[in-house]
Write a protein that holds these residues in place. Sequence first.
Motif, mmCIF file in Angstrom:
data_model
loop_
_atom_site.group_PDB
_atom_site.id
_atom_site.type_symbol
_atom_site.label_atom_id
_atom_site.label_comp_id
_atom_site.label_asym_id
_atom_site.label_seq_id
_atom_site.Cartn_x
_atom_site.Cartn_y
_atom_site.Cartn_z
ATOM 1 N N GLU B 325 36.245 41.504 29.398
ATOM 2 C CA GLU B 325 35.377 42.217 30.328
ATOM 3 C C GLU B 325 35.069 41.355 31.553
ATOM 4 O OE1 GLU B 325 34.544 45.327 30.304
ATOM 5 O OE2 GLU B 325 35.555 45.704 28.391
ATOM 6 N N SER B 326 34.886 40.069 31.323
ATOM 7 C CA SER B 326 34.614 39.173 32.446
ATOM 8 C C SER B 326 35.766 39.237 33.437
ATOM 9 C CB SER B 326 34.441 37.733 31.954
ATOM 10 O OG SER B 326 33.369 37.642 31.046
ATOM 11 N N MET B 327 36.974 39.171 32.888
ATOM 12 C CA MET B 327 38.140 39.194 33.761
ATOM 13 C C MET B 327 38.288 40.550 34.450
ATOM 14 S SD MET B 327 40.480 37.318 35.014
ATOM 15 C CE MET B 327 40.625 35.868 33.971
ATOM 16 N N LYS B 328 37.939 41.611 33.727
ATOM 17 C CA LYS B 328 38.019 42.934 34.345
ATOM 18 C C LYS B 328 37.079 43.025 35.549
ATOM 19 C CE LYS B 328 39.439 45.799 30.420
ATOM 20 N NZ LYS B 328 38.954 46.710 29.369
ATOM 21 N N LEU B 329 35.910 42.458 35.416
ATOM 22 C CA LEU B 329 34.967 42.472 36.541
ATOM 23 C C LEU B 329 35.555 41.734 37.741
ATOM 24 C CD1 LEU B 329 31.390 41.905 35.031
ATOM 25 C CD2 LEU B 329 32.434 44.005 35.861
ATOM 26 N N ILE B 330 36.142 40.582 37.466
ATOM 27 C CA ILE B 330 36.764 39.804 38.543
ATOM 28 C C ILE B 330 37.842 40.645 39.227
ATOM 29 C CG2 ILE B 330 38.248 37.819 39.073
ATOM 30 C CD1 ILE B 330 35.671 36.704 38.384
ATOM 31 N N MET B 331 38.679 41.267 38.397
ATOM 32 C CA MET B 331 39.801 42.039 38.950
ATOM 33 C C MET B 331 39.303 43.184 39.831
ATOM 34 S SD MET B 331 42.571 40.708 38.224
ATOM 35 C CE MET B 331 42.607 39.084 37.516
ATOM 36 N N SER B 332 38.250 43.844 39.380
ATOM 37 C CA SER B 332 37.779 44.975 40.173
ATOM 38 C C SER B 332 37.187 44.478 41.492
ATOM 39 C CB SER B 332 36.766 45.806 39.382
ATOM 40 O OG SER B 332 35.552 45.111 39.285
ATOM 41 N N ARG B 333 36.584 43.314 41.472
ATOM 42 C CA ARG B 333 36.071 42.727 42.717
ATOM 43 C C ARG B 333 37.218 42.374 43.657
ATOM 44 N NH1 ARG B 333 30.475 42.325 44.133
ATOM 45 N NH2 ARG B 333 29.325 42.279 42.186
ATOM 46 N N ILE B 334 38.273 41.868 43.081
ATOM 47 C CA ILE B 334 39.409 41.471 43.923
ATOM 48 C C ILE B 334 40.045 42.698 44.556
ATOM 49 C CG2 ILE B 334 41.777 40.589 43.848
ATOM 50 C CD1 ILE B 334 40.825 38.561 41.765
ATOM 51 N N LYS B 335 40.144 43.751 43.751
ATOM 52 C CA LYS B 335 40.883 44.918 44.220
ATOM 53 C C LYS B 335 40.087 45.776 45.191
ATOM 54 C CE LYS B 335 44.013 45.151 40.350
ATOM 55 N NZ LYS B 335 43.963 45.375 38.901
ATOM 56 N N SER B 336 38.801 45.798 45.028
ATOM 57 C CA SER B 336 38.023 46.669 45.904
ATOM 58 C C SER B 336 36.664 46.063 46.187
ATOM 59 C CB SER B 336 37.843 48.036 45.255
ATOM 60 O OG SER B 336 37.095 47.880 44.070
ATOM 61 N N GLU B 337 36.123 46.497 47.255
ATOM 62 C CA GLU B 337 34.794 46.027 47.627
ATOM 63 C C GLU B 337 33.784 46.645 46.666
ATOM 64 O OE1 GLU B 337 33.103 43.336 49.393
ATOM 65 O OE2 GLU B 337 34.895 43.928 50.503
ATOM 66 N N VAL B 338 33.027 45.791 45.991
ATOM 67 C CA VAL B 338 31.974 46.285 45.110
ATOM 68 C C VAL B 338 30.651 45.885 45.748
ATOM 69 C CG1 VAL B 338 30.992 46.167 42.808
ATOM 70 C CG2 VAL B 338 33.463 46.001 43.101
ATOM 71 N N GLU B 339 29.754 46.817 45.919
ATOM 72 C CA GLU B 339 28.539 46.538 46.685
ATOM 73 C C GLU B 339 27.445 45.897 45.828
ATOM 74 O OE1 GLU B 339 28.169 46.583 49.801
ATOM 75 O OE2 GLU B 339 30.125 47.455 50.238
ATOM 76 N N TYR B 340 27.308 46.416 44.623
ATOM 77 C CA TYR B 340 26.201 46.000 43.765
ATOM 78 C C TYR B 340 26.735 45.096 42.668
ATOM 79 C CZ TYR B 340 28.621 49.789 41.574
ATOM 80 O OH TYR B 340 29.622 50.571 41.072
ATOM 81 N N SER B 341 25.871 44.291 42.093
ATOM 82 C CA SER B 341 26.326 43.440 40.998
ATOM 83 C C SER B 341 26.209 44.204 39.683
ATOM 84 C CB SER B 341 25.516 42.154 40.951
ATOM 85 O OG SER B 341 24.194 42.424 40.570
ATOM 86 N N ARG B 342 27.135 43.909 38.790
ATOM 87 C CA ARG B 342 27.208 44.671 37.545
ATOM 88 C C ARG B 342 26.993 43.772 36.338
ATOM 89 N NH1 ARG B 342 32.951 46.239 39.007
ATOM 90 N NH2 ARG B 342 32.683 44.063 39.547
ATOM 91 N N ASN B 343 26.283 44.289 35.377
ATOM 92 C CA ASN B 343 26.013 43.523 34.169
ATOM 93 C C ASN B 343 26.520 44.301 32.968
ATOM 94 O OD1 ASN B 343 24.563 41.869 35.934
ATOM 95 N ND2 ASN B 343 22.753 43.156 35.670
ATOM 96 N N ILE B 344 27.249 43.612 32.126
ATOM 97 C CA ILE B 344 27.763 44.257 30.926
ATOM 98 C C ILE B 344 27.137 43.574 29.727
ATOM 99 C CG2 ILE B 344 29.813 44.664 29.521
ATOM 100 C CD1 ILE B 344 31.413 44.933 32.061
#
Lengths: 360, 360
Positions: B325-344
Amino acid sequence: MIVDRSSPVPQYFQLQTWLIEQIDQGVFKTNDKIPTEEELAQITGLARATVRQAIQNLVNMGYLERKRRLGTFVINGSVHSETRTIIGLIVPDIRSGYAPELARGAEDEAAKNKHSLILCNSDDLYVKAEFHANRLLENSVAGLIFMPTAAPDEQNKKIIDKFLRRNIPVVLADRTIPDLDVDYVTTNNYDGAYEITKYLIDKGYKKIAIILSALFSTERDRLEGYKNALLDHNIPIDNDIIIADSGPFIQNRYFKYARALLKTRNDITAIFAGHDRIALLFYSLANEMGIKIPDDISIVGYDDLHFTTVPLTTMHQPIYEMGQESMKLIMSRIKSEVEYSRNIVLNSHIVERESVLKIA
Amino acid sequence: MIVDRSSPVPQYFQLQTWLIEQIDQGVFKTNDKIPTEEELAQITGLARATVRQAIQNLVNMGYLERKRRLGTFVINGSVHSETRTIIGLIVPDIRSGYAPELARGAEDEAAKNKHSLILCNSDDLYVKAEFHANRLLENSVAGLIFMPTAAPDEQNKKIIDKFLRRNIPVVLADRTIPDLDVDYVTTNNYDGAYEITKYLIDKGYKKIAIILSALFSTERDRLEGYKNALLDHNIPIDNDIIIADSGPFIQNRYFKYARALLKTRNDITAIFAGHDRIALLFYSLANEMGIKIPDDISIVGYDDLHFTTVPLTTMHQPIYEMGQESMKLIMSRIKSEVEYSRNIVLNSHIVERESVLKIA
DNA sequence: ATTGATTAATTGTCTATACAATTATATGAT
DNA sequence: ATCATATAATTGTATAGACAATTAATCAAT
């Protein structure tokens, strides 16, 4: 004339170009000392600061290396390896066995040299190892520490060659490949197995079963050590109590071997487990079957993964050091031309705990 | 004062360090123009050539960019993020606890996205983490998965900010930092601890000791869960049997705690070990002191590091998934602009084995 | 032999200064 | 409006000189 002062080309750049030419043409060879800054200033008629600028650029570009008090030297021509500071590490699985210890040894040594470590898991599969190898090459790593997969030697060689062809140093860790001219670091598996078998014999045991995988050089060497220790002590080899599995370590399969062995052959008094995780299975199984270790049966392992819960007598392998030494080999290849391949064999030693009873 | 002329550290280097600091702290932001060489010479009292040397180095390191006639500018760290395919992972020690499992989860997910993982060990020390952080930045990683060190939050934040300032995504794994607007993945430590404490209470236990470290958010949350479970069941909290160590996990120290606890308080009937490695110590100790688990004393752990040798009832944490999940978060940040921070927050569950006896 | 001090060679750091090259912007000419 | 030209700001190139730091090699003392 080296620099043309009327040219619009900066003089430091002219000097730079000239120096590269000399290196390319072999006038200054690898490890040669080039003239000192002062001398070059004299020869070219430039100021020392200007000479310095040219040299500094070549240092940055990986052509030259400066050593205080000694001068400036031409670096190993396999070019930009200086700017690359990432080393690949391919292990079967970072979660299992001693991979973490190996990785840590390698990482610490890398950090000392301001290098970083890319971690790759092959699951002992050729396809995965190849995938990672390609990615490492794309990232232009400066070196590779490789634990060969369970695939045939030929396939592992293919991966290794990919790197060597590009002058990227490769070191095999733990497992080796026969007849391959490449650096490796391993432990003396043959001697270690001989020694720990002899240890059991000295404790009075004769019916010693062994369970391991025949897939890797390490365990094959251990099997040889075991056999020769028996032969040297006039104990006949009983192939029924030698279990050499042809696949990678799968817990359930080994459980079956172990269970079958204990049930069918109650004349066995000692067990040599090919590695500690196999030994652990016997502890669980002994619990299940109401057998006591070491009272009913003695057992030794190999590796010395420090489990705090069972007092396993085992052969301690210097895994951390293996990681370190592997990285040291890589570093020395990066820094200088090494002509011959080097092999490091580390020594293991027995750690006596309470899984072997003296019966002699 | 920017440069200390009495220091043995070269002045160009001091200036260099200062400039990096300013950039890291956001004083000079991306695309900002920094003072001209002449101005910096004025400010620092150095010669322009010295200032130039510092700037040149930072240009080489990828911090700055010079434009003739215009000045020198801070480079946007995220510019090349599409081409960069390496993610940093900083864990305390790849050898200990669940770090291998976490690393493997992260690595598998990275491989899926054709990314690689650089492994760094901090030993829970700020200096080591910072060293690795700087190296990761030099290697222009595309993201960082970070387990905060045992250092104060402020220091961990400093490291995190270095990346965020350059628009390099950071995800905290397992341990979190309060009041920090950054992505994180953790497990529900409070609920898990509450649940496993309740489990013990339901089995009939009232005198439940707990031993853990107060250093990390994870274990502090567990302590709260433990306390509230007791309170909700009208069991008074006995501070004498709450051992919250203020340092990192050191086996010998915890051995002492455990021994002292067992010797001085024989009214204790159950133990909640803050994590499995602590629980293991009790097994060794029980063996040593002739105490039987679970007959004489019950014990639960936390993590579920699968030891095959002791049947520990414990709280299974989805560590592999945490890495994923940590890596998935990184990947989504790399691929697209994410405005808010996400907590899992991942859920844990009890794995019942045989370290707890029902006494009610 | 080992340790310690000295020496000399070389790179490392730093200053002060000068002029060149580049180029965004302003100014002026068409 | 468009083009050419001048201007000024800034980095780029270059010099000459000074002293510091490092360290291989040598010599001396134990």
